[in-house]
Design an enzyme around this catalytic site. Structure first.
Site, PDB file in Angstrom:
ATOM      1  N   LYS A 181       0.964  -1.163  -0.015  1.00  0.00           N
ATOM      2  CA  LYS A 181       0.006   0.060   0.102  1.00  0.00           C
ATOM      3  C   LYS A 181       0.832   1.221  -0.081  1.00  0.00           C
ATOM      4  O   LYS A 181       0.476   2.307  -0.707  1.00  0.00           O
ATOM      5  CB  LYS A 181      -0.817  -0.140   1.398  1.00  0.00           C
ATOM      6  N   GLN A 225      -5.125  -1.110   9.761  1.00  0.00           N
ATOM      7  CA  GLN A 225      -5.320  -2.428   9.343  1.00  0.00           C
ATOM      8  C   GLN A 225      -5.998  -3.369  10.251  1.00  0.00           C
ATOM      9  O   GLN A 225      -5.736  -3.399  11.237  1.00  0.00           O
ATOM     10  CB  GLN A 225      -3.831  -2.812   9.161  1.00  0.00           C
ATOM     11  N   ASP A 248     -11.684   3.398   4.193  1.00  0.00           N
ATOM     12  CA  ASP A 248     -12.148   2.006   4.358  1.00  0.00           C
ATOM     13  C   ASP A 248     -13.510   1.785   4.032  1.00  0.00           C
ATOM     14  O   ASP A 248     -13.869   0.889   3.618  1.00  0.00           O
ATOM     15  CB  ASP A 248     -11.584   1.228   5.518  1.00  0.00           C
TER      16      ASP A 248
END
Ligand SMILES: Nc1nc(=O)c2c([nH]1)NC[C@@H]1CN(c3ccc(C(=O)N[C@@H](CCC(=O)O)C(=O)O)cc3)C=[N+]21
Length: 427
Positions: A181, A225, A248
Protein backbone atom coordinates in the site's frame (compact mmCIF):
# COMPACT_ATOMS: atom_id res chain seq x y z
CA UNK A 1 15.70 -46.29 -27.97
CA UNK A 2 14.61 -42.85 -29.01
CA UNK A 3 12.15 -41.79 -31.63
CA UNK A 4 11.48 -38.30 -32.88
CA UNK A 5 8.15 -36.57 -33.04
CA UNK A 6 5.60 -36.08 -34.41
CA UNK A 7 4.63 -39.67 -33.95
CA UNK A 8 3.16 -39.07 -30.50
CA UNK A 9 -0.22 -37.91 -29.34
CA UNK A 10 -0.71 -35.53 -26.43
CA UNK A 11 -2.25 -38.15 -24.14
CA UNK A 12 0.90 -40.26 -24.44
CA UNK A 13 2.90 -37.37 -22.97
CA UNK A 14 0.49 -35.80 -20.52
CA UNK A 15 -0.74 -38.08 -17.79
CA UNK A 16 -4.23 -37.23 -16.56
CA UNK A 17 -4.33 -36.65 -12.76
CA UNK A 18 -7.36 -35.69 -10.64
CA UNK A 19 -6.09 -32.13 -10.20
CA UNK A 20 -4.23 -31.58 -13.47
CA UNK A 21 -1.70 -33.36 -15.65
CA UNK A 22 1.74 -34.79 -15.03
CA UNK A 23 4.52 -35.23 -17.59
CA UNK A 24 8.26 -35.87 -17.92
CA UNK A 25 10.79 -33.43 -19.21
CA UNK A 26 14.43 -33.83 -20.13
CA UNK A 27 16.02 -30.40 -19.84
CA UNK A 28 19.09 -29.22 -21.75
CA UNK A 29 20.54 -26.07 -20.12
CA UNK A 30 23.08 -23.74 -21.80
CA UNK A 31 21.46 -24.47 -25.18
CA UNK A 32 21.59 -22.17 -28.22
CA UNK A 33 17.94 -21.19 -27.83
CA UNK A 34 14.87 -21.60 -25.63
CA UNK A 35 12.63 -24.18 -27.23
CA UNK A 36 10.42 -27.20 -26.89
CA UNK A 37 12.62 -29.45 -29.00
CA UNK A 38 10.96 -32.82 -29.52
CA UNK A 39 9.21 -35.74 -27.92
CA UNK A 40 11.16 -38.94 -27.35
CA UNK A 41 10.81 -42.25 -25.58
CA UNK A 42 12.71 -42.98 -22.40
CA UNK A 43 14.22 -46.40 -21.69
CA UNK A 44 10.92 -47.55 -20.20
CA UNK A 45 9.10 -46.66 -23.38
CA UNK A 46 7.38 -43.62 -21.87
CA UNK A 47 7.13 -40.40 -23.84
CA UNK A 48 8.94 -37.35 -22.51
CA UNK A 49 9.38 -33.81 -23.73
CA UNK A 50 12.87 -32.48 -24.50
CA UNK A 51 13.25 -28.82 -23.65
CA UNK A 52 16.23 -26.50 -24.23
CA UNK A 53 16.96 -23.34 -22.27
CA UNK A 54 19.86 -20.96 -22.76
CA UNK A 55 20.62 -20.31 -19.10
CA UNK A 56 22.98 -22.35 -16.94
CA UNK A 57 21.57 -24.59 -14.19
CA UNK A 58 22.56 -22.24 -11.37
CA UNK A 59 20.42 -21.17 -8.42
CA UNK A 60 17.27 -22.56 -10.01
CA UNK A 61 17.63 -20.34 -13.08
CA UNK A 62 17.16 -23.20 -15.55
CA UNK A 63 14.02 -24.38 -13.73
CA UNK A 64 12.66 -20.86 -13.76
CA UNK A 65 13.39 -20.55 -17.49
CA UNK A 66 11.77 -23.94 -18.10
CA UNK A 67 8.55 -22.92 -16.37
CA UNK A 68 8.48 -19.55 -18.11
CA UNK A 69 8.97 -21.20 -21.51
CA UNK A 70 6.30 -23.85 -20.92
CA UNK A 71 3.87 -21.23 -19.64
CA UNK A 72 4.42 -19.13 -22.76
CA UNK A 73 4.18 -21.98 -25.26
CA UNK A 74 1.21 -23.64 -23.56
CA UNK A 75 -0.58 -20.35 -22.89
CA UNK A 76 -0.91 -21.09 -19.17
CA UNK A 77 -0.16 -19.05 -16.03
CA UNK A 78 3.31 -19.79 -14.66
CA UNK A 79 1.80 -20.33 -11.22
CA UNK A 80 -0.01 -23.47 -12.45
CA UNK A 81 3.20 -25.25 -13.51
CA UNK A 82 5.28 -26.96 -10.84
CA UNK A 83 8.35 -29.15 -10.76
CA UNK A 84 7.24 -32.19 -8.82
CA UNK A 85 10.57 -33.99 -8.79
CA UNK A 86 14.03 -33.69 -10.30
CA UNK A 87 14.64 -30.11 -9.15
CA UNK A 88 18.39 -30.40 -9.72
CA UNK A 89 18.35 -33.22 -12.31
CA UNK A 90 17.97 -33.04 -16.09
CA UNK A 91 15.09 -35.49 -15.90
CA UNK A 92 12.12 -33.89 -14.21
CA UNK A 93 8.52 -34.65 -13.48
CA UNK A 94 6.24 -31.64 -13.87
CA UNK A 95 2.69 -31.03 -12.78
CA UNK A 96 0.22 -28.55 -14.21
CA UNK A 97 -2.75 -27.60 -12.03
CA UNK A 98 -6.16 -27.40 -13.58
CA UNK A 99 -8.98 -29.40 -15.01
CA UNK A 100 -7.32 -32.39 -16.75
CA UNK A 101 -9.71 -32.48 -19.74
CA UNK A 102 -9.30 -28.82 -20.42
CA UNK A 103 -5.54 -28.98 -19.99
CA UNK A 104 -5.09 -31.96 -22.33
CA UNK A 105 -7.17 -30.10 -24.89
CA UNK A 106 -5.13 -26.93 -24.61
CA UNK A 107 -1.79 -28.77 -24.49
CA UNK A 108 -2.73 -30.86 -27.50
CA UNK A 109 -3.46 -27.72 -29.50
CA UNK A 110 -0.23 -26.04 -28.41
CA UNK A 111 1.85 -29.13 -29.14
CA UNK A 112 0.17 -29.58 -32.54
CA UNK A 113 0.95 -25.96 -33.40
CA UNK A 114 4.63 -26.61 -32.60
CA UNK A 115 4.53 -29.84 -34.67
CA UNK A 116 5.49 -31.88 -31.62
CA UNK A 117 2.44 -34.13 -31.76
CA UNK A 118 0.17 -35.15 -34.59
CA UNK A 119 -3.14 -35.05 -32.71
CA UNK A 120 -5.95 -33.98 -34.93
CA UNK A 121 -7.85 -31.10 -33.34
CA UNK A 122 -10.03 -32.72 -30.67
CA UNK A 123 -13.45 -33.67 -31.95
CA UNK A 124 -14.96 -33.76 -28.46
CA UNK A 125 -17.27 -30.81 -28.09
CA UNK A 126 -15.28 -28.20 -26.23
CA UNK A 127 -16.87 -26.09 -23.56
CA UNK A 128 -15.99 -22.48 -24.24
CA UNK A 129 -13.71 -21.15 -21.54
CA UNK A 130 -14.63 -18.18 -19.40
CA UNK A 131 -13.04 -14.86 -20.20
CA UNK A 132 -10.58 -13.72 -17.55
CA UNK A 133 -11.30 -10.39 -15.89
CA UNK A 134 -7.80 -9.04 -15.38
CA UNK A 135 -7.93 -7.13 -12.09
CA UNK A 136 -4.20 -6.57 -12.09
CA UNK A 137 -4.25 -4.76 -15.44
CA UNK A 138 -7.44 -2.88 -14.52
CA UNK A 139 -5.83 -1.74 -11.25
CA UNK A 140 -2.69 -0.57 -13.06
CA UNK A 141 -4.84 1.55 -15.41
CA UNK A 142 -6.81 2.96 -12.52
CA UNK A 143 -3.60 3.93 -10.72
CA UNK A 144 -2.41 5.77 -13.86
CA UNK A 145 -5.65 7.77 -13.95
CA UNK A 146 -5.32 8.52 -10.24
CA UNK A 147 -1.69 9.61 -10.70
CA UNK A 148 -2.78 12.08 -13.42
CA UNK A 149 -5.50 13.49 -11.18
CA UNK A 150 -3.12 13.78 -8.22
CA UNK A 151 -0.67 15.69 -10.42
CA UNK A 152 -3.45 18.01 -11.58
CA UNK A 153 -4.67 18.58 -8.02
CA UNK A 154 -1.14 19.43 -7.03
CA UNK A 155 -0.59 21.77 -10.00
CA UNK A 156 -3.91 23.61 -9.73
CA UNK A 157 -4.38 23.73 -5.97
CA UNK A 158 -1.03 22.86 -4.38
CA UNK A 159 -2.62 19.91 -2.59
CA UNK A 160 -0.93 16.52 -2.11
CA UNK A 161 -3.26 13.75 -0.89
CA UNK A 162 -1.90 11.92 2.16
CA UNK A 163 -2.78 8.40 3.31
CA UNK A 164 -1.97 7.19 6.84
CA UNK A 165 -1.87 3.44 7.48
CA UNK A 166 -1.82 2.14 11.04
CA UNK A 167 -0.51 -1.35 11.69
CA UNK A 168 -0.68 -2.79 15.19
CA UNK A 169 1.45 -5.88 15.78
CA UNK A 170 3.61 -7.75 13.34
CA UNK A 171 1.50 -10.22 11.43
CA UNK A 172 3.74 -11.10 8.43
CA UNK A 173 0.85 -11.06 5.89
CA UNK A 174 -0.28 -7.63 7.12
CA UNK A 175 3.31 -6.36 6.85
CA UNK A 176 3.31 -7.32 3.15
CA UNK A 177 -0.02 -5.57 2.48
CA UNK A 178 1.03 -2.44 4.32
CA UNK A 179 4.32 -2.28 2.43
CA UNK A 180 2.48 -2.71 -0.91
CA UNK A 181 0.00 0.00 0.00
CA UNK A 182 2.80 2.40 0.97
CA UNK A 183 4.69 1.78 -2.27
CA UNK A 184 1.64 2.28 -4.48
CA UNK A 185 0.60 5.39 -2.55
CA UNK A 186 3.94 7.01 -3.33
CA UNK A 187 3.85 5.80 -6.94
CA UNK A 188 0.66 7.77 -7.64
CA UNK A 189 2.21 10.90 -6.12
CA UNK A 190 0.54 10.86 -2.73
CA UNK A 191 2.16 11.09 0.68
CA UNK A 192 2.29 7.88 2.68
CA UNK A 193 2.41 7.88 6.49
CA UNK A 194 3.02 4.52 8.11
CA UNK A 195 2.44 4.04 11.83
CA UNK A 196 3.60 0.78 13.35
CA UNK A 197 2.61 0.03 16.92
CA UNK A 198 3.69 -2.99 18.99
CA UNK A 199 1.43 -6.02 19.48
CA UNK A 200 0.74 -5.07 23.14
CA UNK A 201 -0.53 -1.54 22.34
CA UNK A 202 -3.73 -0.75 24.24
CA UNK A 203 -6.92 0.73 22.81
CA UNK A 204 -6.32 4.21 24.28
CA UNK A 205 -3.00 4.50 22.46
CA UNK A 206 -4.59 3.61 19.11
CA UNK A 207 -7.44 6.05 19.76
CA UNK A 208 -4.89 8.72 20.60
CA UNK A 209 -3.04 8.15 17.31
CA UNK A 210 -6.33 8.21 15.37
CA UNK A 211 -7.20 11.54 17.02
CA UNK A 212 -3.88 13.03 15.92
CA UNK A 213 -4.37 11.75 12.36
CA UNK A 214 -7.92 13.20 12.32
CA UNK A 215 -6.45 16.59 13.21
CA UNK A 216 -3.49 16.42 10.80
CA UNK A 217 -4.22 18.55 7.68
CA UNK A 218 -1.68 16.56 5.63
CA UNK A 219 -3.63 13.35 6.23
CA UNK A 220 -6.73 12.90 4.05
CA UNK A 221 -7.16 9.15 4.44
CA UNK A 222 -6.80 6.89 7.49
CA UNK A 223 -6.67 3.11 7.33
CA UNK A 224 -6.29 1.02 10.46
CA UNK A 225 -5.23 -2.44 9.30
CA UNK A 226 -7.58 -5.19 10.49
CA UNK A 227 -7.66 -7.50 12.37
CA UNK A 228 -6.46 -5.70 15.50
CA UNK A 229 -4.99 -7.53 18.52
CA UNK A 230 -7.71 -8.84 20.82
CA UNK A 231 -7.24 -6.27 23.61
CA UNK A 232 -8.45 -3.59 21.17
CA UNK A 233 -12.12 -3.30 20.17
CA UNK A 234 -12.04 -2.59 16.45
CA UNK A 235 -15.56 -1.07 16.55
CA UNK A 236 -14.28 1.62 18.95
CA UNK A 237 -11.32 2.37 16.71
CA UNK A 238 -13.34 2.50 13.50
CA UNK A 239 -15.88 4.80 15.19
CA UNK A 240 -13.07 7.19 16.16
CA UNK A 241 -11.91 7.77 12.57
CA UNK A 242 -13.23 11.00 11.02
CA UNK A 243 -15.81 9.67 8.50
CA UNK A 244 -14.45 12.14 5.92
CA UNK A 245 -11.03 10.44 6.22
CA UNK A 246 -12.42 6.91 6.49
CA UNK A 247 -11.02 5.62 3.17
CA UNK A 248 -11.91 2.01 4.11
CA UNK A 249 -15.57 3.07 4.33
CA UNK A 250 -15.99 1.06 7.54
CA UNK A 251 -17.36 3.84 9.81
CA UNK A 252 -21.05 3.43 10.67
CA UNK A 253 -21.70 6.86 9.10
CA UNK A 254 -20.30 5.66 5.78
CA UNK A 255 -22.06 2.29 6.07
CA UNK A 256 -25.30 4.18 6.75
CA UNK A 257 -24.78 6.59 3.86
CA UNK A 258 -24.22 3.65 1.52
CA UNK A 259 -27.34 1.87 2.75
CA UNK A 260 -29.49 4.99 2.34
CA UNK A 261 -28.12 6.17 -0.99
CA UNK A 262 -26.05 9.03 0.42
CA UNK A 263 -22.64 10.24 -0.60
CA UNK A 264 -20.02 8.72 1.69
CA UNK A 265 -16.86 6.70 1.22
CA UNK A 266 -17.44 3.19 -0.13
CA UNK A 267 -15.41 0.15 1.05
CA UNK A 268 -12.55 -0.61 -1.34
CA UNK A 269 -13.16 -4.25 -2.20
CA UNK A 270 -16.86 -3.78 -3.11
CA UNK A 271 -15.95 -0.64 -5.08
CA UNK A 272 -13.34 -2.59 -7.06
CA UNK A 273 -15.84 -5.39 -7.74
CA UNK A 274 -18.38 -2.89 -9.10
CA UNK A 275 -15.80 -1.27 -11.38
CA UNK A 276 -14.92 -4.64 -12.91
CA UNK A 277 -18.60 -5.60 -13.28
CA UNK A 278 -19.47 -2.31 -14.99
CA UNK A 279 -16.45 -2.60 -17.23
CA UNK A 280 -17.36 -6.14 -18.23
CA UNK A 281 -21.16 -5.99 -18.38
CA UNK A 282 -22.01 -2.30 -18.82
CA UNK A 283 -25.48 -1.69 -17.41
CA UNK A 284 -26.37 -4.16 -14.63
CA UNK A 285 -30.10 -3.30 -14.49
CA UNK A 286 -32.37 -6.26 -13.95
CA UNK A 287 -29.61 -8.82 -13.49
CA UNK A 288 -29.81 -11.43 -10.73
CA UNK A 289 -26.87 -10.94 -8.38
CA UNK A 290 -26.01 -13.43 -5.64
CA UNK A 291 -23.46 -12.41 -3.01
CA UNK A 292 -22.19 -15.33 -0.94
CA UNK A 293 -20.94 -13.85 2.34
CA UNK A 294 -22.43 -11.24 4.64
CA UNK A 295 -19.46 -9.43 6.17
CA UNK A 296 -19.53 -5.70 6.92
CA UNK A 297 -16.40 -5.35 4.81
CA UNK A 298 -17.55 -7.03 1.58
CA UNK A 299 -20.90 -8.86 1.48
CA UNK A 300 -23.21 -6.22 2.92
CA UNK A 301 -21.73 -3.13 1.23
CA UNK A 302 -21.49 -4.93 -2.11
CA UNK A 303 -25.14 -5.97 -1.87
CA UNK A 304 -26.06 -2.29 -1.43
CA UNK A 305 -23.98 -1.25 -4.43
CA UNK A 306 -25.54 -3.97 -6.61
CA UNK A 307 -28.99 -2.90 -5.45
CA UNK A 308 -28.21 0.72 -6.30
CA UNK A 309 -27.17 -0.53 -9.77
CA UNK A 310 -30.67 -2.05 -10.15
CA UNK A 311 -29.75 -5.70 -9.68
CA UNK A 312 -32.05 -8.16 -7.92
CA UNK A 313 -29.84 -9.01 -4.98
CA UNK A 314 -29.65 -12.14 -2.86
CA UNK A 315 -27.25 -12.35 0.07
CA UNK A 316 -26.44 -15.98 0.83
CA UNK A 317 -24.20 -17.33 3.60
CA UNK A 318 -23.05 -20.41 5.49
CA UNK A 319 -26.55 -21.08 6.85
CA UNK A 320 -28.35 -20.69 3.52
CA UNK A 321 -30.37 -23.73 2.53
CA UNK A 322 -29.32 -25.26 -0.81
CA UNK A 323 -26.57 -22.80 -1.59
CA UNK A 324 -25.71 -24.45 -4.96
CA UNK A 325 -29.26 -23.85 -6.17
CA UNK A 326 -29.23 -20.21 -5.04
CA UNK A 327 -25.95 -19.68 -6.89
CA UNK A 328 -27.31 -21.27 -10.08
CA UNK A 329 -29.80 -18.39 -10.42
CA UNK A 330 -27.08 -15.75 -10.50
CA UNK A 331 -26.14 -13.73 -13.57
CA UNK A 332 -23.57 -12.15 -11.26
CA UNK A 333 -22.08 -14.43 -8.61
CA UNK A 334 -19.82 -12.95 -5.95
CA UNK A 335 -17.93 -15.28 -3.61
CA UNK A 336 -16.80 -13.63 -0.37
CA UNK A 337 -16.81 -16.35 2.26
CA UNK A 338 -13.14 -17.09 2.90
CA UNK A 339 -13.44 -20.82 2.20
CA UNK A 340 -10.93 -22.09 -0.36
CA UNK A 341 -12.46 -23.43 -3.61
CA UNK A 342 -15.93 -23.76 -2.07
CA UNK A 343 -17.99 -22.66 -5.08
CA UNK A 344 -17.97 -25.39 -7.74
CA UNK A 345 -18.37 -25.09 -11.50
CA UNK A 346 -21.78 -26.75 -11.55
CA UNK A 347 -23.13 -24.12 -9.13
CA UNK A 348 -22.62 -21.53 -11.85
CA UNK A 349 -25.24 -20.57 -14.41
CA UNK A 350 -23.73 -20.96 -17.90
CA UNK A 351 -22.27 -17.65 -18.99
CA UNK A 352 -22.53 -15.96 -15.57
CA UNK A 353 -20.00 -13.36 -14.43
CA UNK A 354 -18.12 -14.62 -11.38
CA UNK A 355 -16.25 -12.34 -8.98
CA UNK A 356 -14.00 -14.22 -6.59
CA UNK A 357 -13.21 -12.09 -3.54
CA UNK A 358 -11.54 -14.87 -1.54
CA UNK A 359 -7.80 -14.73 -0.99
CA UNK A 360 -6.86 -17.96 0.79
CA UNK A 361 -3.33 -19.17 1.33
CA UNK A 362 -3.26 -22.96 1.25
CA UNK A 363 -0.36 -25.44 1.52
CA UNK A 364 1.16 -26.40 -1.83
CA UNK A 365 3.43 -29.39 -1.17
CA UNK A 366 3.73 -29.89 -4.96
CA UNK A 367 5.78 -26.67 -5.01
CA UNK A 368 8.10 -27.98 -2.30
CA UNK A 369 7.97 -28.53 1.43
CA UNK A 370 6.43 -25.68 3.42
CA UNK A 371 5.35 -23.79 0.27
CA UNK A 372 1.91 -22.31 -0.18
CA UNK A 373 -0.20 -20.73 -2.87
CA UNK A 374 -3.19 -18.40 -3.12
CA UNK A 375 -6.62 -19.64 -4.14
CA UNK A 376 -10.02 -17.98 -4.18
CA UNK A 377 -13.38 -19.06 -2.79
CA UNK A 378 -14.26 -20.38 -6.26
CA UNK A 379 -12.96 -23.67 -7.62
CA UNK A 380 -11.37 -21.95 -10.59
CA UNK A 381 -10.70 -25.00 -12.80
CA UNK A 382 -14.32 -26.16 -12.86
CA UNK A 383 -15.80 -22.64 -12.73
CA UNK A 384 -13.93 -21.66 -15.88
CA UNK A 385 -15.99 -24.17 -17.85
CA UNK A 386 -19.34 -22.69 -16.82
CA UNK A 387 -18.78 -18.98 -16.27
CA UNK A 388 -18.84 -16.41 -19.05
CA UNK A 389 -16.18 -14.40 -17.24
CA UNK A 390 -14.30 -14.79 -13.98
CA UNK A 391 -11.75 -12.92 -11.87
CA UNK A 392 -8.62 -14.97 -11.09
CA UNK A 393 -6.88 -15.25 -7.70
CA UNK A 394 -4.32 -13.80 -7.46
CA UNK A 395 -4.63 -10.96 -9.96
CA UNK A 396 -8.35 -10.24 -9.62
CA UNK A 397 -10.08 -8.44 -6.77
CA UNK A 398 -6.93 -8.05 -4.60
CA UNK A 399 -5.08 -5.50 -6.74
CA UNK A 400 -8.35 -3.61 -7.32
CA UNK A 401 -8.83 -3.26 -3.55
CA UNK A 402 -5.55 -1.38 -3.20
CA UNK A 403 -6.19 0.77 -6.30
CA UNK A 404 -9.62 1.69 -4.86
CA UNK A 405 -7.99 2.67 -1.57
CA UNK A 406 -6.00 5.23 -3.55
CA UNK A 407 -9.14 6.28 -5.44
CA UNK A 408 -10.91 6.81 -2.09
CA UNK A 409 -7.97 8.82 -0.76
CA UNK A 410 -8.23 11.10 -3.80
CA UNK A 411 -12.00 11.39 -3.34
CA UNK A 412 -11.58 12.20 0.36
CA UNK A 413 -8.92 14.83 -0.39
CA UNK A 414 -11.14 16.57 -2.93
CA UNK A 415 -14.17 16.57 -0.64
CA UNK A 416 -12.18 17.83 2.36
CA UNK A 417 -11.01 20.74 0.19
CA UNK A 418 -14.48 21.38 -1.23
CA UNK A 419 -13.50 20.16 -4.68
CA UNK A 420 -16.10 17.68 -5.92
CA UNK A 421 -14.22 14.77 -7.50
CA UNK A 422 -17.19 13.94 -9.74
CA UNK A 423 -16.97 17.41 -11.28
CA UNK A 424 -13.73 17.77 -13.27
CA UNK A 425 -14.15 21.58 -13.52
CA UNK A 426 -13.96 21.83 -9.76
CA UNK A 427 -10.33 20.74 -9.81
N1 LIG B 1 -8.48 -1.85 7.25
C1 LIG B 1 -8.19 -2.79 6.37
N2 LIG B 1 -8.45 -2.57 5.06
C2 LIG B 1 -8.17 -3.53 4.13
O1 LIG B 1 -8.42 -3.31 2.92
C3 LIG B 1 -7.55 -4.74 4.56
C4 LIG B 1 -7.28 -4.90 5.92
N3 LIG B 1 -7.63 -3.92 6.79
N4 LIG B 1 -6.71 -6.04 6.37
C5 LIG B 1 -6.24 -7.06 5.47
C6 LIG B 1 -7.07 -7.11 4.23
C7 LIG B 1 -6.46 -7.87 3.08
N5 LIG B 1 -6.37 -6.93 1.99
C8 LIG B 1 -5.81 -7.23 0.76
C9 LIG B 1 -5.62 -6.29 -0.23
C10 LIG B 1 -5.00 -6.62 -1.42
C11 LIG B 1 -4.56 -7.89 -1.67
C12 LIG B 1 -3.84 -8.22 -2.94
O2 LIG B 1 -3.47 -7.36 -3.69
N6 LIG B 1 -3.64 -9.51 -3.25
C13 LIG B 1 -2.91 -9.98 -4.41
C14 LIG B 1 -1.91 -11.06 -4.04
C15 LIG B 1 -0.95 -10.65 -2.97
C16 LIG B 1 -0.08 -11.82 -2.50
O3 LIG B 1 0.60 -12.42 -3.37
O4 LIG B 1 -0.10 -12.14 -1.31
C17 LIG B 1 -3.85 -10.58 -5.44
O5 LIG B 1 -4.96 -11.01 -5.06
O6 LIG B 1 -3.50 -10.65 -6.60
C18 LIG B 1 -4.76 -8.86 -0.70
C19 LIG B 1 -5.39 -8.53 0.48
C20 LIG B 1 -6.79 -5.72 2.42
N7 LIG B 1 -7.22 -5.76 3.69
Amino acid sequence: MTASSPCFTAIEIFDRRPDGVRFSVKLTPKAASNMLDRVELDSDGAARLRVCVTVAPEKGKANKALIALLAKEFGLPKSTIHIQSGDTARLKTLHIDGDPDHLIDQLSRAMTRMSLVFDPPPTRKRTPMAQLIDGKAFAANLRRTIADQVAQLNRDHGITPGLAVVLVGNDPASEVYVRNKGRQTIEVGMQSFEHRLPQNTDEAQVLDLVARLNADPNVHGILVQLPLPEQIDSAHVLAAIDPKKDVDGFHVINAGLLATGGKGLVPCTPLGCMMMLHDHLGDLSGLDAVVVGRSNIVGKPLAHLLLAANCTVTIAHSRSRDLPDICRKADILVAAVGRPCMIKGDWIKPGATVIDVGINRIPAPEKGEGKSRLVGDVDFASAQKHAGAITPVPGGVGPMTIACLLANTLTATCRIHGLDPSDPDAR
